[in-house]
Design an enzyme around this catalytic site. Sequence first.
Site, PDB file in Angstrom:
ATOM      1  N   LYS A 103      52.723 -12.030  33.660  1.00  0.00           N
ATOM      2  CA  LYS A 103      53.736 -12.632  32.782  1.00  0.00           C
ATOM      3  C   LYS A 103      54.831 -13.202  33.652  1.00  0.00           C
ATOM      4  O   LYS A 103      55.362 -12.511  34.534  1.00  0.00           O
ATOM      5  CB  LYS A 103      54.315 -11.529  31.858  1.00  0.00           C
ATOM      6  CG  LYS A 103      55.319 -12.064  30.865  1.00  0.00           C
ATOM      7  CD  LYS A 103      54.646 -12.571  29.614  1.00  0.00           C
ATOM      8  CE  LYS A 103      55.550 -13.445  28.773  1.00  0.00           C
ATOM      9  NZ  LYS A 103      55.563 -14.879  29.145  1.00  0.00           N
ATOM     10  N   LYS A 139      53.897 -16.014  38.238  1.00  0.00           N
ATOM     11  CA  LYS A 139      54.801 -17.170  38.160  1.00  0.00           C
ATOM     12  C   LYS A 139      53.997 -18.412  38.502  1.00  0.00           C
ATOM     13  O   LYS A 139      52.973 -18.320  39.183  1.00  0.00           O
ATOM     14  CB  LYS A 139      55.950 -17.007  39.164  1.00  0.00           C
ATOM     15  CG  LYS A 139      57.148 -17.893  38.893  1.00  0.00           C
ATOM     16  CD  LYS A 139      58.083 -17.323  37.849  1.00  0.00           C
ATOM     17  CE  LYS A 139      59.150 -18.307  37.453  1.00  0.00           C
ATOM     18  NZ  LYS A 139      60.155 -17.725  36.557  1.00  0.00           N
ATOM     19  N   GLY A 178      58.630 -20.556  29.997  1.00  0.00           N
ATOM     20  CA  GLY A 178      59.409 -21.608  30.660  1.00  0.00           C
ATOM     21  C   GLY A 178      60.184 -21.093  31.859  1.00  0.00           C
ATOM     22  O   GLY A 178      60.238 -19.892  32.132  1.00  0.00           O
ATOM     23  N   ASP A 179      60.759 -22.012  32.586  1.00  0.00           N
ATOM     24  CA  ASP A 179      61.700 -21.729  33.680  1.00  0.00           C
ATOM     25  C   ASP A 179      62.407 -23.068  33.926  1.00  0.00           C
ATOM     26  O   ASP A 179      62.439 -23.922  33.019  1.00  0.00           O
ATOM     27  CB  ASP A 179      60.949 -21.225  34.927  1.00  0.00           C
ATOM     28  CG  ASP A 179      61.884 -20.691  36.015  1.00  0.00           C
ATOM     29  OD1 ASP A 179      62.408 -19.583  35.866  1.00  0.00           O
ATOM     30  OD2 ASP A 179      62.114 -21.391  37.024  1.00  0.00           O
ATOM     31  N   THR A 223      67.878 -14.888  27.882  1.00  0.00           N
ATOM     32  CA  THR A 223      68.208 -14.638  29.290  1.00  0.00           C
ATOM     33  C   THR A 223      69.727 -14.662  29.492  1.00  0.00           C
ATOM     34  O   THR A 223      70.298 -13.754  30.120  1.00  0.00           O
ATOM     35  CB  THR A 223      67.518 -15.679  30.196  1.00  0.00           C
ATOM     36  OG1 THR A 223      66.133 -15.711  29.871  1.00  0.00           O
ATOM     37  CG2 THR A 223      67.693 -15.337  31.654  1.00  0.00           C
ATOM     38  N   ASN A 254      69.292 -23.678  30.260  1.00  0.00           N
ATOM     39  CA  ASN A 254      69.059 -22.669  29.232  1.00  0.00           C
ATOM     40  C   ASN A 254      69.848 -21.383  29.504  1.00  0.00           C
ATOM     41  O   ASN A 254      70.544 -20.864  28.619  1.00  0.00           O
ATOM     42  CB  ASN A 254      67.552 -22.382  29.156  1.00  0.00           C
ATOM     43  CG  ASN A 254      67.245 -21.203  28.270  1.00  0.00           C
ATOM     44  OD1 ASN A 254      67.085 -20.085  28.742  1.00  0.00           O
ATOM     45  ND2 ASN A 254      67.193 -21.430  26.968  1.00  0.00           N
TER      46      ASN A 254
HETATM   47  P1  NDP Z   1      67.066 -25.155  33.342  1.00  0.00           P
HETATM   48  O1  NDP Z   1      66.119 -26.153  33.879  1.00  0.00           O
HETATM   49  O2  NDP Z   1      67.297 -25.077  31.872  1.00  0.00           O
HETATM   50  O3  NDP Z   1      68.508 -25.328  34.029  1.00  0.00           O
HETATM   51  C1  NDP Z   1      68.668 -25.251  35.402  1.00  0.00           C
HETATM   52  C2  NDP Z   1      70.111 -25.561  35.731  1.00  0.00           C
HETATM   53  O4  NDP Z   1      70.322 -25.319  37.099  1.00  0.00           O
HETATM   54  C3  NDP Z   1      70.470 -27.013  35.481  1.00  0.00           C
HETATM   55  O5  NDP Z   1      71.829 -27.086  35.177  1.00  0.00           O
HETATM   56  C4  NDP Z   1      70.186 -27.637  36.848  1.00  0.00           C
HETATM   57  O6  NDP Z   1      70.900 -28.830  37.099  1.00  0.00           O
HETATM   58  C5  NDP Z   1      70.643 -26.553  37.772  1.00  0.00           C
HETATM   59  N1  NDP Z   1      69.890 -26.642  39.036  1.00  0.00           N
HETATM   60  C6  NDP Z   1      68.552 -26.527  39.191  1.00  0.00           C
HETATM   61  N2  NDP Z   1      68.213 -26.693  40.480  1.00  0.00           N
HETATM   62  C7  NDP Z   1      69.363 -26.918  41.115  1.00  0.00           C
HETATM   63  C8  NDP Z   1      69.679 -27.153  42.457  1.00  0.00           C
HETATM   64  N3  NDP Z   1      68.728 -27.199  43.413  1.00  0.00           N
HETATM   65  N4  NDP Z   1      70.990 -27.322  42.773  1.00  0.00           N
HETATM   66  C9  NDP Z   1      71.955 -27.263  41.816  1.00  0.00           C
HETATM   67  N5  NDP Z   1      71.703 -27.047  40.527  1.00  0.00           N
HETATM   68  C10 NDP Z   1      70.440 -26.872  40.187  1.00  0.00           C
HETATM   69  O7  NDP Z   1      66.579 -23.744  33.919  1.00  0.00           O
HETATM   70  P2  NDP Z   1      66.931 -22.291  33.402  1.00  0.00           P
HETATM   71  O8  NDP Z   1      68.305 -22.241  32.887  1.00  0.00           O
HETATM   72  O9  NDP Z   1      65.803 -21.835  32.548  1.00  0.00           O
HETATM   73  O10 NDP Z   1      66.826 -21.449  34.762  1.00  0.00           O
HETATM   74  C11 NDP Z   1      67.939 -21.244  35.634  1.00  0.00           C
HETATM   75  C12 NDP Z   1      67.663 -20.064  36.542  1.00  0.00           C
HETATM   76  O11 NDP Z   1      67.433 -18.896  35.747  1.00  0.00           O
HETATM   77  C13 NDP Z   1      66.434 -20.192  37.444  1.00  0.00           C
HETATM   78  O12 NDP Z   1      66.680 -19.494  38.653  1.00  0.00           O
HETATM   79  C14 NDP Z   1      65.366 -19.446  36.649  1.00  0.00           C
HETATM   80  O13 NDP Z   1      64.326 -18.985  37.481  1.00  0.00           O
HETATM   81  C15 NDP Z   1      66.197 -18.309  36.103  1.00  0.00           C
HETATM   82  N6  NDP Z   1      65.631 -17.631  34.939  1.00  0.00           N
HETATM   83  C16 NDP Z   1      65.332 -18.321  33.795  1.00  0.00           C
HETATM   84  C17 NDP Z   1      64.826 -17.647  32.701  1.00  0.00           C
HETATM   85  C18 NDP Z   1      64.630 -18.329  31.396  1.00  0.00           C
HETATM   86  O14 NDP Z   1      64.335 -17.614  30.418  1.00  0.00           O
HETATM   87  N7  NDP Z   1      64.775 -19.618  31.283  1.00  0.00           N
HETATM   88  C19 NDP Z   1      64.488 -16.213  32.768  1.00  0.00           C
HETATM   89  C20 NDP Z   1      64.927 -15.561  33.992  1.00  0.00           C
HETATM   90  C21 NDP Z   1      65.432 -16.272  35.033  1.00  0.00           C
HETATM   91  P3  NDP Z   1      70.114 -30.223  37.198  1.00  0.00           P
HETATM   92  O15 NDP Z   1      69.851 -30.611  35.779  1.00  0.00           O
HETATM   93  O16 NDP Z   1      71.030 -31.119  37.909  1.00  0.00           O
HETATM   94  O17 NDP Z   1      68.840 -29.951  37.979  1.00  0.00           O
END
Ligand code: NDP
Length: 458
Positions: A103, A139, A178-179, A223, A254
């Site tokens: 998962k 993953k 998703g991620d 999350t 997200n």
């Molecule tokens: P999203 O794609 O919804 O959002 C990611 C955010 O982070 C965007 O604002 C994006 O900006 C920014 N971002 C991504 N890469 C970079 C980078 N290299 N430098 C600066 N900003 C960056 O993803 P999530 O919110 O789902 O995920 C965010 C984090 O949370 C990740 O580490 C993910 O693994 C973790 N996570 C997510 C879960 C979930 O349920 N969604 C569960 C547990 C952990 P931009 O649009 O400019 O790329």
Amino acid sequence: MTATPDSAIPHAAENRVIEPLYAEILRRNQGEKEFHQAVREVLETLGPVLAQRPEFVDARIIERITEPERQLIFRVPWSDDSGDIHVNRGFRVEFSSSLGPYKGGLRFHPSVNLGIVKFLGFEQIFKNALTGMPIGGGKGGSDFDPKGRSDAEIMRFCQSFMTELHRHLGEYTDVPAGDIGVGGREIGFLFGQYKRITNRFESGVLTGKGLGWGGALVRTEATGYGCVLFTAEMLRSRGESLDGQRIAVSGSGNVAIYAIEKAQQLGATVITCSDSDGYVVDEKGIDLALLKEIKEAGRGRVAEYAERRAEAVFVPGTGVWNVPCDVALPCATQNELHEADALTLVRNGVKAVAEGANMPTTPEAVRVLQEAGVAFAPGKAANAGGVATSALEMQQNASRDSWTFSHTEERLAEIMRHIHDSCYTTAERYGRPGNYVVGANIAGFELVADAMLAQGLI
Ligand code: NDP
């Protein structure tokens, strides 16, 4: 209660067990620097449990748990709206099925490579164990960049990706979600293609689905909400609450959006958010309706937020951690909070840092925060609410039921309290009171390692 200053440093006897194991992992997984970092962070904290439970060493649990059960790498060809052909690389790392089906999410981002997928999959093993739900760790993702792509292009990419991946999935085998870069739209396209190829409406094969076709209430929020609920528990254990605190959040995806929502519900003022172009400071508190309109409905940039709100300022580039705050929630991506940022946060009086993203804080920054007595929650504990609610979605799919928002949110809150308490008490039990990194790693590891012992040499 403050962290033990030397908490991340293994003692000499523990070092003798761990260093050769780590050297071998470096040799076998060359160039995978994020994976090395994630493994190192876990191994550095396992000394006390390996000393007390020599059966784990005898059964070579470390060697086995750091080697994925299966790693898949595949070609993903697709054509854009002009008919030009592109080839991306797809990944799925099925790391551990000791506690349940693999998962973990799928990430679509140009930076994705095997080392990043393995770091995320490795973390996921322990995170999923901490939830107390029957889920293993995995993953996946692709180096596909969804930015600027039309809905039709995203659909063709998702269909091509699933055309290969479907043969490895199943509600009892491997259940992605998703991620970064994979939200409700992508899960819809992926689910549709799975259903078409297999001729099965197998709801439990993916989580994060739409509410009308097997999705669960609260999964979208889980999350971010969970991260804030965990932070509230950490503050409670120090006799404080979130009410009235100033919070800096990074990211605007997200996790960030729903961390902001829950923090505001609990009386805090969130003053920042960001994306990869820069960050916004809004001293009056982020206007969440506006941010959602820009990011969720329009797929726009945070710079637009400052253009539309007089109270806000947009600052290009990194630097969100220079904004003084009581609580910092890194919710964007890995290695986004560095040692210098941690020093600035400490100088500005930060009390708590909780990782909404996976591994956003570098090891040097973690050390600075812990040595300063800041409450620090690692992602595998603080952001586990997302996967926990995915497991609740799987439960609802299995029983063909759907629960109310308030019931599901209460389950999420219970799970986050349980994770907090098990990290807290495990850290105390192993002589590192207040150290949530040690608590999370050991509590998650023991659950998986005990299951591995029981299930024999596989
Ligand atoms: P999203 O794609 O919804 O959002 C990611 C955010 O982070 C965007 O604002 C994006 O900006 C920014 N971002 C991504 N890469 C970079 C980078 N290299 N430098 C600066 N900003 C960056 O993803 P999530 O919110 O789902 O995920 C965010 C984090 O949370 C990740 O580490 C993910 O693994 C973790 N996570 C997510 C879960 C979930 O349920 N969604 C569960 C547990 C952990 P931009 O649009 O400019 O790329």
